[in-house]
Design an enzyme around this catalytic site. Structure first.
Site, short mmCIF file in Angstrom:
data_model
loop_
_atom_site.label_atom_id
_atom_site.label_comp_id
_atom_site.label_asym_id
_atom_site.label_seq_id
_atom_site.Cartn_x
_atom_site.Cartn_y
_atom_site.Cartn_z
N GLY A 96 0.79 -1.24 0.00
CA GLY A 96 0.00 0.00 0.00
C GLY A 96 0.81 1.28 0.00
O GLY A 96 1.68 1.50 -0.85
N ILE A 97 0.52 2.14 0.99
CA ILE A 97 1.16 3.47 1.06
C ILE A 97 2.67 3.31 1.30
O ILE A 97 3.48 4.01 0.67
CB ILE A 97 0.51 4.29 2.20
CG1 ILE A 97 -0.97 4.57 1.89
CG2 ILE A 97 1.27 5.59 2.44
CD1 ILE A 97 -1.77 5.15 3.06
N ASP B 252 9.04 -4.70 7.94
CA ASP B 252 7.66 -5.17 7.78
C ASP B 252 7.48 -6.53 8.43
O ASP B 252 8.37 -7.38 8.37
CB ASP B 252 7.31 -5.24 6.28
CG ASP B 252 5.82 -5.17 6.02
OD1 ASP B 252 5.39 -4.22 5.35
OD2 ASP B 252 5.08 -6.07 6.49
N ASP C 35 8.31 -7.11 13.79
CA ASP C 35 7.02 -6.66 14.32
C ASP C 35 7.27 -5.35 15.05
O ASP C 35 7.94 -5.33 16.09
CB ASP C 35 6.48 -7.73 15.28
CG ASP C 35 5.15 -7.35 15.90
OD1 ASP C 35 4.71 -6.19 15.73
OD2 ASP C 35 4.55 -8.21 16.57
N TYR D 72 -9.29 2.78 16.20
CA TYR D 72 -8.43 3.31 15.14
C TYR D 72 -8.24 4.82 15.29
O TYR D 72 -7.11 5.33 15.19
CB TYR D 72 -9.05 2.96 13.79
CG TYR D 72 -8.20 3.37 12.60
CD1 TYR D 72 -7.05 2.65 12.28
CD2 TYR D 72 -8.53 4.48 11.81
CE1 TYR D 72 -6.26 3.02 11.20
CE2 TYR D 72 -7.75 4.85 10.74
CZ TYR D 72 -6.62 4.11 10.43
OH TYR D 72 -5.83 4.49 9.37
N LYS E 246 -4.79 7.09 15.91
CA LYS E 246 -4.31 8.13 15.00
C LYS E 246 -4.27 9.50 15.68
O LYS E 246 -3.42 10.33 15.36
CB LYS E 246 -5.15 8.15 13.72
CG LYS E 246 -5.00 6.87 12.90
CD LYS E 246 -3.55 6.54 12.59
CE LYS E 246 -3.38 5.32 11.70
NZ LYS E 246 -1.97 5.01 11.41
N VAL F 204 -7.48 5.78 1.13
CA VAL F 204 -6.49 5.53 0.08
C VAL F 204 -6.72 4.10 -0.40
O VAL F 204 -6.88 3.19 0.44
CB VAL F 204 -5.04 5.65 0.63
CG1 VAL F 204 -4.03 5.53 -0.50
CG2 VAL F 204 -4.85 6.98 1.38
N THR G 186 -5.81 0.82 -1.01
CA THR G 186 -4.69 -0.10 -0.73
C THR G 186 -5.29 -1.45 -0.29
O THR G 186 -6.50 -1.53 -0.01
CB THR G 186 -3.82 0.41 0.44
OG1 THR G 186 -4.62 0.36 1.64
CG2 THR G 186 -3.32 1.82 0.22
N PRO G 187 -4.44 -2.48 -0.14
CA PRO G 187 -4.94 -3.77 0.38
C PRO G 187 -5.59 -3.63 1.76
O PRO G 187 -6.47 -4.41 2.13
CB PRO G 187 -3.67 -4.62 0.47
CG PRO G 187 -2.77 -4.05 -0.58
CD PRO G 187 -3.04 -2.57 -0.56
#
Ligand SMILES: NC(=O)c1ccc[n+]([C@@H]2O[C@H](COP(=O)([O-])OP(=O)(O)OC[C@H]3O[C@@H](n4cnc5c(N)ncnc54)[C@H](O)[C@@H]3O)[C@@H](O)[C@H]2O)c1
Length: 254
Positions: free
Chosen positions: A17-18, A37, A63, A151, A155, A184, A186-187
């Site tokens: 993704g991003i 990652d 992780d 979430y 953020k 966005v 992305t997956p």
């Protein structure tokens, strides 16, 4: 302009993704990109693509919620001119449907993961005498998004972390900003649509696209362009801010 020649850039969650778009663009601009990652195998094709194009990249399986792993990887890399704190996971739910386990999982990756990467990077940046950080926040930090309790918490914390780090290291020549994208494509988005709205994928995709007044989701490359600006020497006066990239979501949604 916007050259990153020879700079060491660490991109967490750079395998998809991003983060993938940022890794590809930063490498194109001359950075040596370290993709940190959880999904090492998934990230390897991104490094392969960079290397095939003549760039420099390496994948580190890690992780970000695990401080020991993060310290080991960052100290092995040994230098960090640019840190992009991008690894993050999604969760759909309000306060009543968010379990302790959900809350802790989102906090561990999205908040503690960013803290761990900063904890590992700042000493290296201070030793080098310079550094630049971009954290990936979300519009969920400044507007109420339905069913994104944990979430949004995570953020909001990213914006606070950004301001704190920007303030504390003003005189260490370390800049710190964050980006708040709206949706966005992305997956990450495809994943939570299929998990949370099975059988209604097309309808939800359409709905999420239209929630940006501009009428579509952003492309990962559009986020990468802003990240490049913020990490470049051209942005040398830019620190301590949250930059929305939102197709009009925050100010034109009426
Ligand atoms: N896609 C959106 O609409 C959107 C909008 C606003 C903000 N964001 C934020 O942008 C960031 C990237 O999102 P994306 O859509 O590209 O996601 P994505 O799911 O496509 O990619 C996330 C990457 O992070 C990695 N990752 C997940 N947990 C990890 C961990 N514990 N340690 C290390 N790596 C880990 C994954 O393996 C993956 O490669 C996230 O922080 C997300 O919250 C996304």
């Amino acid at each position: 302009m916007f050259q990153l020649t020879g700079k060491t850039a660490i991109v967490t969650g750079g395998g998809s993704g991003i983060g993938k778009a940022i890794s590809l663009l930063f490498a194109k601009q001359g950075a040596h990109v370290h993709i940190v990652d959880l999904n090492k195998e998934g990230a390897q094709p991104v490094a392969d693509e960079i290397i095939a194009a003549g760039g420099h990249a390496k994948v580190h399986g890690c992780d970000v919620s695990n401080q020991e792993q993060v310290l080991n990887v960052f100290n092995e890399i040994g230098r960090v001119d640019i840190l992009v704190n991008n690894a993050g996971i999604a969760h759909v739910g309000n306060v009543e449907t968010t379990t302790t386990a959900d809350f802790d999982r989102i906090y561990s990756v999205n908040v503690k993961g960013a803290y761990n990467a900063l904890f590992a990077s700042i000493p290296l940046m201070k030793k080098q005498g310079a550094g630049v950080i971009v954290n990936m926040a979300s519009i969920g930090s400044s507007v109420g998004i339905t069913d994104r309790f944990a979430y949004s918490m995570s953020k909001g914390a990213i914006v606070g972390i950004t301001l704190s780090v920007a303030r504390d290291y003003l005189h260490s020549n370390i800049r710190c900003n964050c980006i708040s994208p709206a949706r966005v494509h992305t997956p990450f988005v495809d994943g939570f649509i299929s998990k949370n709205y099975p059988g209604k994928e097309d309808e939800m995709f359409e709905k999420l696209s239209k929630s940006q007044p501009i009428g579509r989701m952003a492309q990962p490359a559009e986020v990468a362009s802003l990240a490049l600006y913020l990490c470049s020497d051209e942005a040398s006066f830019v620190t301590g801010n949250d930059y929305p990239l939102d197709g009009g979501f925050i100010k034109l949604n009426n």
